[in-house]
Design an enzyme around this catalytic site. Structure first.
Site, PDB file in Angstrom:
ATOM      1  N   SER A   1       0.858  -1.181   0.000  1.00 26.72           N
ATOM      2  CA  SER A   1       0.000   0.000   0.000  1.00 26.72           C
ATOM      3  C   SER A   1       0.893   1.230   0.000  1.00 26.72           C
ATOM      4  CB  SER A   1      -0.873   0.023   1.250  1.00 26.72           C
ATOM      5  OG  SER A   1      -0.152   0.539   2.355  1.00 26.72           O
ATOM      6  N   ASP A   2       0.343   2.395  -0.319  1.00 24.69           N
ATOM      7  CA  ASP A   2       1.123   3.594  -0.078  1.00 24.69           C
ATOM      8  C   ASP A   2       1.004   3.907   1.409  1.00 24.69           C
ATOM      9  OD1 ASP A   2       2.772   5.733  -0.341  1.00 24.69           O
ATOM     10  OD2 ASP A   2       1.686   6.669  -1.980  1.00 24.69           O
ATOM     11  N   TRP A   3       1.805   4.817   1.848  1.00 20.56           N
ATOM     12  CA  TRP A   3       1.905   5.105   3.286  1.00 20.56           C
ATOM     13  C   TRP A   3       0.519   5.421   3.882  1.00 20.56           C
ATOM     14  CZ3 TRP A   3       6.563   6.239   6.313  1.00 20.56           C
ATOM     15  CH2 TRP A   3       6.261   6.691   7.617  1.00 20.56           C
ATOM     16  N   GLY A   4       0.041   4.479   4.663  1.00 26.60           N
ATOM     17  CA  GLY A   4      -1.243   4.709   5.335  1.00 26.60           C
ATOM     18  C   GLY A   4      -2.443   4.757   4.403  1.00 26.60           C
TER      19      GLY A   4
END
Ligand code: BGC
Length: 990
Positions: free
Chosen positions: A290-293
Site C-alpha cells: 500500500s502507499d503510506w497509510g
C-alpha cells in the site's frame, strides 16, 4: 506428444526450504514449492505478520503511527512484521533482522524498503529531468548505481520507479515521473526495473523495485496532490496502465498502490485494478504494497467506516502489504475468523510476499544485504562521473539566439546571477534519499571549474529564494519582499560581457505535497530577471526546476534558455559542460512547457475534438486570450548543430493484416559540430472505434552524426504499435487509414499516410454436414511403435478414424480403452491447408480427467525434410488434465524445445465447464496465445533464427485427443480418462 522435462513441471510434495530455521531444510530449488512449504508451517498470526510493514521512524513521509518503538520491537521479534521502511545502514538493518532471526518462531527474514528515487548518495537528475535524456541505457545505469549504493547501506528494496503518466505541471510530483507520454514512460519503466533488479534479484548488488502508484495518481484533479481522479476506461487503459503492464512484464518485484480515489473507488480498495487486471489479466506474481497509510485513509475517503473495514476492503481488493497503516495488524486475524476475508486471499498475499523474499535470496542468507564491507567496494567517484554524464545528457536547450551558446572565447567577463546560481542544495532535488544537503556542484562552481583563467567570473545572488526551514515535510517559504541584493546584481550584470542567470525552483517546491497554482519564476525571480535584462540583454537563462515552468516572458525576451532541471550531485559541472560546448545538448522535453498555467493539464497527445480549429470565429476549442498549443512541445530540444530531415517515405502505402511496413528518413547533420538527435516516430489512427489522439509517440532513435554526415533511419510499423484499447475493450489494431510522422519533436514533423487492410478468413471449418470435410483434413492413423513412441510420454494407444465424428455442427474426438490400450483420433491439414503467419482461432470444449489430453497444435510443413523440432511446433493449447484447470501453451524450437521458458502454464478456473475460444496470433516477430481474448503467453525471443524461432515457413494444423500418457504424474486412471474432445469451429485469418 512432447518431451517436457518432468522435474521442471511437477515438483510437488514434502519439499521444504532452506534457511536459518532447522525446521526448514534446504532440499529444493523450486521457489513455488519453497513458498508452499513455508506457508504450510505458518499460523494465521504469522501470515498476517508478513503483510505488515513498519516505518523505522526516521524520514517520515506521512503522518507517523501511534505505536511506540518498544511495541514495534516486540512485534518484530514475534514475527508480526514482514518488512520495514526507512531503516538505513547495513548495521541498522542487520540489527532489525536479528530481532526476527533470533526471536521469531519461523524466522522469515524482513525486507527493507526506502524511497531511492534518483540515487541513494550519488544524486542523479530527478526522474523527469533524467527522462529528458531519452537515454534508456543511461537510465538503467543510474538505477544500477543507486541499487549498489542502497545495498551497501542495507536497503534491498526501492519504492521506485514512479511511472505515473502526468500532464499537469501544477502537480508537485510530476518531477518524480517520466512526463506526459505512456510510451516513453513505459520504456523508462523497463529500463529502471532492469537497472535496479539486474538479471537476478538474489544478487547482493541488486535491489527489488516498485512500480508506483497504481494507478491514476498523476491525474489528480487540478494538479492538487492526493486529489480525486476522474478518468474513463478508455484513457485508463490507453494512457495510465501501459507503463505498469510494461513494468509487470519486466518482472518488477512489487507494485505500490495509490492514495487517490479513481472514479469513486480508492485505488487501494480497487479490486478490478489490483486483483483482476494486475494479478489476473497480466498474471503478475509479485506483491502490492500500500502507499503510506493508504489503507486507513479509505476512512477519510468515506469508503470504510473504520480501520477494520478498511483492512477488509484493501485485502479483498488485492493490496497485499500495509505500509505503516496499522490496519492489517489490528484487524486481519479477526476478519478471517469472521469469514470476511478468506484464507485463500490471505494465503495468496503471503505467498506473493514469500515469493519475492525467496527470489531475493533472503532465505538463503537473511543478512545478505546487510554487508557493511560492501561500502568499501562502492566506487563513489566513478558514480559521480556517471551522474555528470547523465546530467549533461538531460539538459534541454530551448532557445539559442545571438549565438550566445556555446560560450565564445571572446566572452571574458561573465556575471553569474540568481538565487539558484550558487545554490548547492536545490540541484539535489526532492526525494533525495541520503543525498547530502548542499552537496551538489552549483552553477557558479561548475562555471568556475570550466572557464579559462583569463575569464572573469563575478557572482551576485540578487535575492534569496527558498527561506526558512527546507525539508521534506514542512512548507517552504519563498522570499517575496527582500530585494536588498538587486543592486549588486544589476551592477555586476552591467559590466559583464554575458550574464548566466540561474533561476527556477527550490528543491522543496516540487515533490510530494508540493502542488502549486502558479508555475512561473516564483518569488522575486521574474522581477530580478527583468531588471537585469534592462542593463544587459546577453543573458543565458539556466532553469533549475522539477516541473515545467511558465516562462513566456523569458522565451520572448531572453536569447538563450536551457532547462537544467534538478540535476543532482554534478549539476554545476554538467551545466558548464553544456554552456562551454564540451557537451552538445541532445535532450528533449518529456513534458510540454505551457504558455500559461491555465492550459494545464497540457499534453501533445490530445484528442482532436469536434472543433479543432477555425481561423475566423471563437467557436472552436481554444482560448480567447492565449494560443492553445505548448510554448515548447513534448519532444522539443535544440542542439549546437543543425539537423535536416530528408523526405519521409514508407515502404508501402498499404499494410496487410499482421504485416509490417517501414518508415524511412535520411537525417543529415548540416552544422559544424558533431551532434546527437533523438529522431521520433508518431502515428495517428484517423478513424477508429473510439477517438484517438492527434499523435502518439511509437518509437525513437538516438543518432549521433559528424558534421556533414547523413544516416538513414528506419522505423518498423506493425500491428502491435497500432493497437489500442478499443470499443470492444480489447487491444486491437483496426483496419483503416493512419498517418505516420517523423521528426525532432512532436510539433515539427513530416507526415505520410498508409492504410491497414482488413484481415481475411483464409480457412474455416464449422463442421457442418455429416462427415469430416476431406478437402480440409487428413486422418492420422497408427498404432504402437514406431509411430507413437517418439514423444516419451508413456503413450500406449493408437489413433483411428472411427474415433473422429462430425455431429450437429461439432467435431467430436472420442477416446476409449480396450485392454491396456487407449484409442482415439487425430486429424491434420497437411498438404491441404498450410499457411505462414496469421491468426488461428478454435472454439472447443475440453474434457475433464487425466491421462490423455486434447491438443490443438501446428507443425512446420518441412517436418519430413528437416525433422522435429527443426520444423518447429506451436501448441495453441494442450490441456493436461492432471493439473486441474491448467492450460499449456508450448513452443518447440531446436534451441530450446522442452525448456520451461517456452512453456506457459496458465490456470483457467472452470476451463472444462464450457466452450472456450483458443487463439494464436503468429507473425514474423512473435507468437501470442489467447484464451477468450485474454492473452496467456507471448513468445518472442530477442534473437530470431532457425534455431530460436523456426516459425517463418508454412505450418499445418493438428487436432487430437492425444496419445495416452501422463506427463510424469500418476498413471492413467481408467475411470476418469478424458473421453470426448468437442470442437465447434476452426478459423484462420490473415
Ligand atoms: C509516497 C510514496 C512513498 C511512500 C514511502 C508516500 O507518501 O506517496 O511514493 O514511497 O510515502 O515513503
Amino acid at each position: 506428444m512432447k518431451n517436457i522435462p518432468l522435474m521442471v513441471l511437477f515438483l510437488f510434495g514434502s519439499l521444504m526450504v532452506t534457511g536459518q530455521n532447522s525446521e526448514i531444510p534446504s532440499s529444493v530449488k523450486n521457489v513455488e514449492s519453497k513458498v508452499d512449504s513455508v506457508l504450510s508451517l505458518m499460523t494465521l498470526e504469522e501470515k498476517v505478520g508478513q503483510l505488515v510493514q513498519y516505518n523505522g521512524s526516521w524520514d517520515l513521509t506521512g503522518p507517523a503511527s501511534e505505536m511506540n518503538n518498544k511495541e514495534k520491537e516486540d512485534n518484530i521479534k514475534n514475527g508480526r512484521v514482514g518488512s520495514m521502511l526507512n531503516v538505513l545502514s547495513a548495521e541498522a538493518t542487520a540489527e532489525a533482522q536479528k530481532l526476527v532471526m533470533e526471536n521469531s518462531r519461523l524466522k522469515i527474514p524482513m525486507m527493507f524498503g526506502y524511497d531511492v528515487i534518483h540515487g541513494y548518495k550519488t544524486m542523479f537528475p530527478v526522474p523527469l529531468g533524467e527522462t529528458a535524456s531519452w537515454d534508456l541505457e543511461a537510465m538503467e545505469e543510474s538505477a544500477r548505481i543507486a541499487a549498489l549504493e542502497s545495498v551497501a547501506e542495507g536497503v534491498n528494496w526501492t519504492f521506485s520507479p514512479m511511472i505515473d503518466v502526468s500532464r499537469d505541471a501544477r502537480w508537485g510530483r510530476i518531477m518524480e515521473g517520466s512526463g506526459e507520454d505512456p510510451y516513453l514512460t513505459s520504456q523508462v519503466a523497463v529500463a529502471k526495473v532492469k537497472g535496479y533488479q539486474g538479471n537476478d534479484l538474489a544478487d547482493e548488488k541488486t535491489i527489488a523495485a516498485t512500480a508506483k502508484h497504481f494507478v491514476g495518481y498523476g491525474f489528480a484533479e487540478a494538479g492538487r496532490d492526493y486529489n480525486t481522479v476522474h478518468i474513463g476506461e478508455n484513457e485508463l487503459h490507453n494512457t495510465l496502465l501501459p507503463p505498469f503492464e510494461a513494468a509487470a512484464k519486466a518482472g518488477v518485484a512489487t507494485v505500490m498502490n495509490a492514495f487517490n480515489d479513481i472514479d469513486g473507488t480508492p485505488a487501494t480498495g480497487h479490486k478490478v485494478l489490483q486483483r483482476d487486471i494486475l494479478k489476473g489479466k497480466w498474471d503478475w506474481d509479485g506483491f502490492v504494497v500500500s502507499d503510506w497509510g493508504s489503507i486507513p485513509e479509505m476512512i477519510e475517503h468515506g469508503f470504510a467506516k473504520d480501520k477494520k473495514q478498511a483492512a477488509q476492503i484493501a485485502l479483498n481488493a488485492g493490496s497485499d502489504m500495509d505500509m505503516e497503516g496499522g490496519a492489517y495488524e489490528s484487524s486481519l486475524e479477526e476478519l478471517v475468523e469472521e469469514g470476511k476475508v478468506s484464507m485463500k486471499h490471505i494465503d495468496d498475499a503471503v505467498r506473493r510476499v514469500l515469493r519475492v523474499k525467496f527470489k531475493m535470496g533472503l532465505f538463503d542468507d537473511p543478512y545478505r544485504y546487510s554487508n557493511a564491507d560492501l561500502q568499501k567496494e562502492v566506487p563513489y567517484e566513478e558514480h559521480r562521473q556517471a551522474a555528470r554524464d547523465i546530467a549533461r545528457k538531460s539538459i534541454v536547450l530551448l532557445k539559442n539566439e545571438k549565438e550566445l551558446l556555446p560560450l565564445k572565447p571572446s566572452v571574458k567577463n561573465i556575471a553569474v546571477i540568481g538565487p539558484l546560481a550558487d545554490d548547492k542544495d536545490s540541484p539535489i532535488g526532492n526525494w533525495r534519499a541520503q543525498g547530502e544537503a548542499n552537496s551538489a556542484i552549483s552553477v557558479l562552481e561548475g562555471i568556475k571549474n570550466a572557464a579559462g583563467k583569463d575569464v572573469k567570473i563575478n557572482y551576485a545572488k540578487g535575492a534569496d529564494h527558498g527561506i526558512g526551514e527546507r525539508s521534506f515535510l514542512m512548507p517552504l517559504k519563498i522570499n517575496t519582499t527582500d530585494r536588498s541584493g538587486f543592486k549588486k546584481a544589476i551592477k555586476t550584470a552591467e559590466k559583464a560581457d554575458l550574464v548566466v542567470m540561474a533561476l527556477g525552483e527550490d528543491a522543496f517546491q516540487a515533490g510530494e505535497g508540493r502542488s502549486q497554482v502558479n508555475i512561473g519564476l516564483a518569488g522575486l525571480q521574474q522581477e530580478l530577471l527583468e531588471e537585469i535584462y534592462k542593463v544587459n540583454q546577453n543573458i543565458v537563462l539556466v532553469l533549475i526546476n522539477g516541473r515545467p515552468l511558465e516562462i513566456t516572458w523569458a522565451s520572448e525576451n531572453i536569447p538563450a534558455i536551457a532547462v537544467a532541471w534538478q540535476l543532482g550531485s554534478e549539476s554545476g559541472n554538467a551545466i558548464a559542460d553544456v554552456l562551454f560546448g564540451k557537451y552538445n545538448p541532445s535532450a528533449k522535453l518529456p513534458v510540454s512547457f505551457p504558455r500559461a498555467v491555465g492550459q494545464e493539464p497540457l499534453y501533445y497527445n490530445q484528442k482532436n475534438t469536434g472543433r479543432p480549429s477555425n481561423d475566423e470565429h471563437v467557436t472552436y476549442s481554444a482560448y480567447t486570450d492565449e494560443k492553445k498549443d505548448a510554448l515548447y512541445p513534448f519532444g522539443f530540444g535544440l542542439s549546437y548543430t543543425d539537423f535536416e530531415y530528408g523526405d519521409l517515405s514508407l515502404s508501402s502505402e498499404e499494410m496487410e493484416a499482421g504485416g509490417r511496413i517501414q518508415a524511412s528518413v535520411e537525417l543529415t547533420n548540416t552544422g559544424d559540430v558533431e551532434g546527437k538527435e533523438i529522431v521520433q516516430l508518431y502515428i495517428r489512427d484517423l478513424v477508429a472505434s473510439t477517438t484517438r489522439p492527434v499523435k502518439e509517440l511509437k518509437g525513437f532513435e538516438a543518432v549521433t552524426l559528424a558534421p556533414g554526415e547523413s544516416k538513414r533511419i528506419d522505423f518498423t510499423i506493425d500491428e502491435e504499435i497500432l493497437k489500442f484499447y478499443n470499443v470492444n475493450k480489447k487491444w486491437e489494431a483496426e483496419a483503416g487509414d493512419f498517418e505516420v510522422f517523423v521528426g525532432g519533436n512532436s510539433r515539427d514533423l513530416q507526415k505520410v499516410g498508409f492504410s491497414l487492410k482488413e484481415s481475411k478468413v483464409i480457412f474455416e471449418d464449422h463442421f457442418e454436414g455429416e462427415e469430416l470435410n476431406m478437402e480440409n483434413w487428413n486422418y492420422e492413423e497408427g498404432d504402437g511403435c514406431p509411430n507413437l513412441c517418439g514423444w516419451g510420454n508413456n503413450e500406449r494407444q493408437g489413433y483411428y478414424r472411427e474415433f473422429v465424428k462430425v455431429e450437429d455442427g461439432k467435431l467430436i474426438i472420442k477416446a476409449v480403452k480396450e485392454g491396456d490400450k487407449y484409442f482415439s483420433g487425430k486429424i491434420n491439414t497437411k498438404d491441404k491447408v498450410e499457411f505462414k503467419y496469421g491468426s488461428v482461432e478454435v472454439r472447443a470444449k475440453l474434457p475433464d480427467g487425466h491421462g490423455l489430453w486434447p491438443a490443438i497444435w501446428m507443425l512446420g510443413n518441412n517436418i519430413d525434410e528437416v525433422g522435429w523440432p527443426a520444423s518447429g511446433e506451436i501448441d495453441i493449447m494442450e490441456y493436461v488434465g492432471r493439473q486441474p484447470d491448467t492450460l499449456h501453451n508450448a513452443l518447440h524450437t531446436p534451441a530450446s524445445h522442452g525448456e520451461t521458458e517456452n512453456i506457459k502454464s496458465t490456470p483457467v478456473p472452470g476451463i472444462t465447464e464450457d466452450f472456450q475460444v483458443f487463439r494464436m496470433d503468429w507473425s514474423e516477430d512473435a507468437i501470442e496465445f489467447f484464451i477468450n481474448d485474454e492473452k496467456t503467453y507471448t513468445f518472442s525471443p530477442e534473437v530470431k533464427n532457425d534455431e530460436t524461432y523456426p516459425y517463418n515457413h508454412p505450418f499445418y494444423l493438428l487436432l487430437n485427443l492425444a496419445v495416452g500418457g501422463n506427463f510424469g504424474g500418476p498413471d492413467v486412471d481408467d475411470s476418469i480418462f478424458p473421453k470426448e474432445f468437442i470442437i465447434d469451429y476452426v478459423k484462420v485469418t490473415k
